[in-house]
Design an enzyme around this catalytic site. Structure first.
Site, PDB file in Angstrom:
ATOM      1  N   LYS A  64       0.817  -1.220   0.000  1.00 44.55           N
ATOM      2  CA  LYS A  64       0.000   0.000   0.000  1.00 44.55           C
ATOM      3  C   LYS A  64       0.850   1.270   0.000  1.00 44.55           C
ATOM      4  O   LYS A  64       0.567   2.188  -0.745  1.00 44.55           O
ATOM      5  CB  LYS A  64      -0.908   0.072   1.247  1.00 44.55           C
ATOM      6  CG  LYS A  64      -2.044  -0.916   1.268  1.00 44.55           C
ATOM      7  CD  LYS A  64      -3.034  -0.584   2.381  1.00 44.55           C
ATOM      8  CE  LYS A  64      -2.428  -0.513   3.779  1.00 44.55           C
ATOM      9  NZ  LYS A  64      -1.807  -1.756   4.256  1.00 44.55           N
ATOM     10  N   ARG A 124      -9.351   1.898   9.428  1.00 43.68           N
ATOM     11  CA  ARG A 124      -9.015   0.503   9.701  1.00 43.68           C
ATOM     12  C   ARG A 124     -10.023  -0.151  10.635  1.00 43.68           C
ATOM     13  O   ARG A 124      -9.900  -1.346  10.904  1.00 43.68           O
ATOM     14  CB  ARG A 124      -7.647   0.424  10.370  1.00 43.68           C
ATOM     15  CG  ARG A 124      -6.481   0.254   9.402  1.00 43.68           C
ATOM     16  CD  ARG A 124      -5.207   0.428  10.222  1.00 43.68           C
ATOM     17  NE  ARG A 124      -4.103  -0.367   9.813  1.00 43.68           N
ATOM     18  CZ  ARG A 124      -2.980   0.126   9.259  1.00 43.68           C
ATOM     19  NH1 ARG A 124      -2.861   1.386   8.999  1.00 43.68           N
ATOM     20  NH2 ARG A 124      -1.988  -0.670   8.978  1.00 43.68           N
ATOM     21  N   ARG A 130      11.346  -6.563   4.545  1.00 43.50           N
ATOM     22  CA  ARG A 130      11.349  -5.131   4.852  1.00 43.50           C
ATOM     23  C   ARG A 130      11.997  -4.881   6.222  1.00 43.50           C
ATOM     24  O   ARG A 130      12.684  -3.884   6.418  1.00 43.50           O
ATOM     25  CB  ARG A 130       9.917  -4.592   4.838  1.00 43.50           C
ATOM     26  CG  ARG A 130       9.849  -3.104   5.057  1.00 43.50           C
ATOM     27  CD  ARG A 130       8.454  -2.559   4.841  1.00 43.50           C
ATOM     28  NE  ARG A 130       7.595  -2.820   5.962  1.00 43.50           N
ATOM     29  CZ  ARG A 130       6.279  -2.576   5.973  1.00 43.50           C
ATOM     30  NH1 ARG A 130       5.681  -2.090   4.899  1.00 43.50           N
ATOM     31  NH2 ARG A 130       5.562  -2.810   7.035  1.00 43.50           N
ATOM     32  N   ARG A 143      12.253  -1.717  10.754  1.00 43.35           N
ATOM     33  CA  ARG A 143      11.058  -1.277  11.474  1.00 43.35           C
ATOM     34  C   ARG A 143      10.805  -2.139  12.697  1.00 43.35           C
ATOM     35  O   ARG A 143      10.825  -3.356  12.618  1.00 43.35           O
ATOM     36  CB  ARG A 143       9.839  -1.328  10.540  1.00 43.35           C
ATOM     37  CG  ARG A 143       9.479   0.023   9.978  1.00 43.35           C
ATOM     38  CD  ARG A 143       8.341  -0.059   9.017  1.00 43.35           C
ATOM     39  NE  ARG A 143       7.078  -0.462   9.639  1.00 43.35           N
ATOM     40  CZ  ARG A 143       5.899  -0.293   9.071  1.00 43.35           C
ATOM     41  NH1 ARG A 143       5.822   0.282   7.885  1.00 43.35           N
ATOM     42  NH2 ARG A 143       4.811  -0.697   9.669  1.00 43.35           N
ATOM     43  N   ARG A 187      -0.200  -8.355  13.538  1.00 38.61           N
ATOM     44  CA  ARG A 187      -0.751  -7.311  12.656  1.00 38.61           C
ATOM     45  C   ARG A 187      -1.699  -7.922  11.637  1.00 38.61           C
ATOM     46  O   ARG A 187      -2.732  -7.339  11.302  1.00 38.61           O
ATOM     47  CB  ARG A 187       0.385  -6.550  11.976  1.00 38.61           C
ATOM     48  CG  ARG A 187       1.065  -5.603  12.973  1.00 38.61           C
ATOM     49  CD  ARG A 187       2.396  -5.111  12.464  1.00 38.61           C
ATOM     50  NE  ARG A 187       2.268  -4.322  11.262  1.00 38.61           N
ATOM     51  CZ  ARG A 187       3.217  -4.225  10.341  1.00 38.61           C
ATOM     52  NH1 ARG A 187       4.349  -4.878  10.474  1.00 38.61           N
ATOM     53  NH2 ARG A 187       3.021  -3.479   9.288  1.00 38.61           N
TER      54      ARG A 187
HETATM   55  P1  AMP Z   1       1.146   1.001   8.694  1.00 37.13           P
HETATM   56  O1  AMP Z   1       2.416   1.681   8.336  1.00 37.13           O
HETATM   57  O2  AMP Z   1      -0.038   1.548   7.955  1.00 37.13           O
HETATM   58  O3  AMP Z   1       1.240  -0.496   8.631  1.00 37.13           O
HETATM   59  O4  AMP Z   1       0.873   1.360  10.235  1.00 37.13           O
HETATM   60  C1  AMP Z   1       1.810   1.023  11.250  1.00 37.13           C
HETATM   61  C2  AMP Z   1       1.126   0.990  12.608  1.00 37.13           C
HETATM   62  O5  AMP Z   1       0.577   2.281  12.911  1.00 37.13           O
HETATM   63  C3  AMP Z   1      -0.068   0.045  12.704  1.00 37.13           C
HETATM   64  O6  AMP Z   1       0.333  -1.291  12.971  1.00 37.13           O
HETATM   65  C4  AMP Z   1      -0.826   0.661  13.880  1.00 37.13           C
HETATM   66  O7  AMP Z   1      -0.202   0.396  15.122  1.00 37.13           O
HETATM   67  C5  AMP Z   1      -0.652   2.148  13.605  1.00 37.13           C
HETATM   68  N1  AMP Z   1      -1.744   2.636  12.714  1.00 37.13           N
HETATM   69  C6  AMP Z   1      -1.634   3.081  11.441  1.00 37.13           C
HETATM   70  N2  AMP Z   1      -2.827   3.438  10.949  1.00 37.13           N
HETATM   71  C7  AMP Z   1      -3.735   3.193  11.938  1.00 37.13           C
HETATM   72  C8  AMP Z   1      -5.141   3.331  12.034  1.00 37.13           C
HETATM   73  N3  AMP Z   1      -5.868   3.785  11.000  1.00 37.13           N
HETATM   74  N4  AMP Z   1      -5.723   2.988  13.210  1.00 37.13           N
HETATM   75  C9  AMP Z   1      -5.007   2.551  14.248  1.00 37.13           C
HETATM   76  N5  AMP Z   1      -3.685   2.360  14.220  1.00 37.13           N
HETATM   77  C10 AMP Z   1      -3.040   2.688  13.072  1.00 37.13           C
END
Ligand code: AMP
Length: 189
Positions: A16, A91, A130, A136, A147
């Site tokens: 994404k 989400r 990654r 990360r 996740r």
């Molecule tokens: P991502 O980079 O989109 O995978 O997001 C990394 C982490 O940020 C996720 O595993 C959540 O802990 C937090 N996060 C990102 N977007 C959201 C969201 N819309 N709602 C809640 N937590 C989020």
């Protein structure tokens, strides 16, 4: 010019973030990634970052009130007035409701919801790769599993919500990055 108001859905590791950046450039809208905003806050040591970090490190979602507030503020910025691409938001069902209210208050509506689909084994492999590249903190194997579980429980049901609204387009996220970008562009044309 009318620009897209787009959500990109899909499991962690579907690509994404990469595709959001490419598409946003093509479509001339800001790519708004809640994960990136949280990570920036963590590295800047802000209060929001301190709060978010423990959830992120565990593979859990940051609480809805916190995330919703952050997105409302971001969507109120002038660069998002004509269109946007949301990567990683909404989400949860509560986030869908919040986004509906934000847009309704501005007399706007979503134009597209794209689900980038991906094979589970493939996404685990991508996330582990990654982790080695980018280091990360939330890319360890047990956190990756969590996740994916949280995605299946809380986010996958949103696909049906948007499908019932007639907004959903599914795009295969597997294959070369350029191919996927072309598929996405075709799906949105
Ligand atoms: P991502 O980079 O989109 O995978 O997001 C990394 C982490 O940020 C996720 O595993 C959540 O802990 C937090 N996060 C990102 N977007 C959201 C969201 N819309 N709602 C809640 N937590 C989020």
């Amino acid at each position: 010019m009318t620009r897209v108001r787009l959500i990109l859905l899909g499991p962690p590791g579907a690509g994404k973030g990469t595709q959001a950046a490419r598409l946003a450039e093509r479509l001339d809208v800001p790519a708004i990634s809640t994960g990136d905003i949280f990570r920036q806050n963590v590295s800047d040591g802000t209060e929001l970052g301190q709060l978010a970090q423990k959830y992120m490190d565990a593979g859990e979602y940051v609480p809805d009130e916190v995330t919703n507030h952050m997105v409302a503020a971001r969507l109120a910025q002038p660069d998002a007035a004509d269109g946007f691409l949301l990567d990683g938001y909404p989400r949860t069902a509560a986030q869908v409701d919040e986004l509906d209210s934000i847009l309704a208050a501005q007399g706007r509506e979503l134009s597209h919801v794209v689900e980038l689909t991906a094979d589970t084994d493939e996404v685990v492999q991508r996330l582990l790769a990654r982790a080695q590249d980018q280091g990360r903190a939330d890319d360890t194997e047990s956190v990756i599993r969590r996740r994916l579980e949280v995605y299946a429980e809380q986010t996958a049901p949103l696909v049906d919500v948007y499908s019932q609204r007639g907004l959903l387009v599914q795009v295969d996220g597997m294959g070369a990055v350029d191919e996927v970008t072309e598929r996405l562009s075709t799906a949105l044309a």
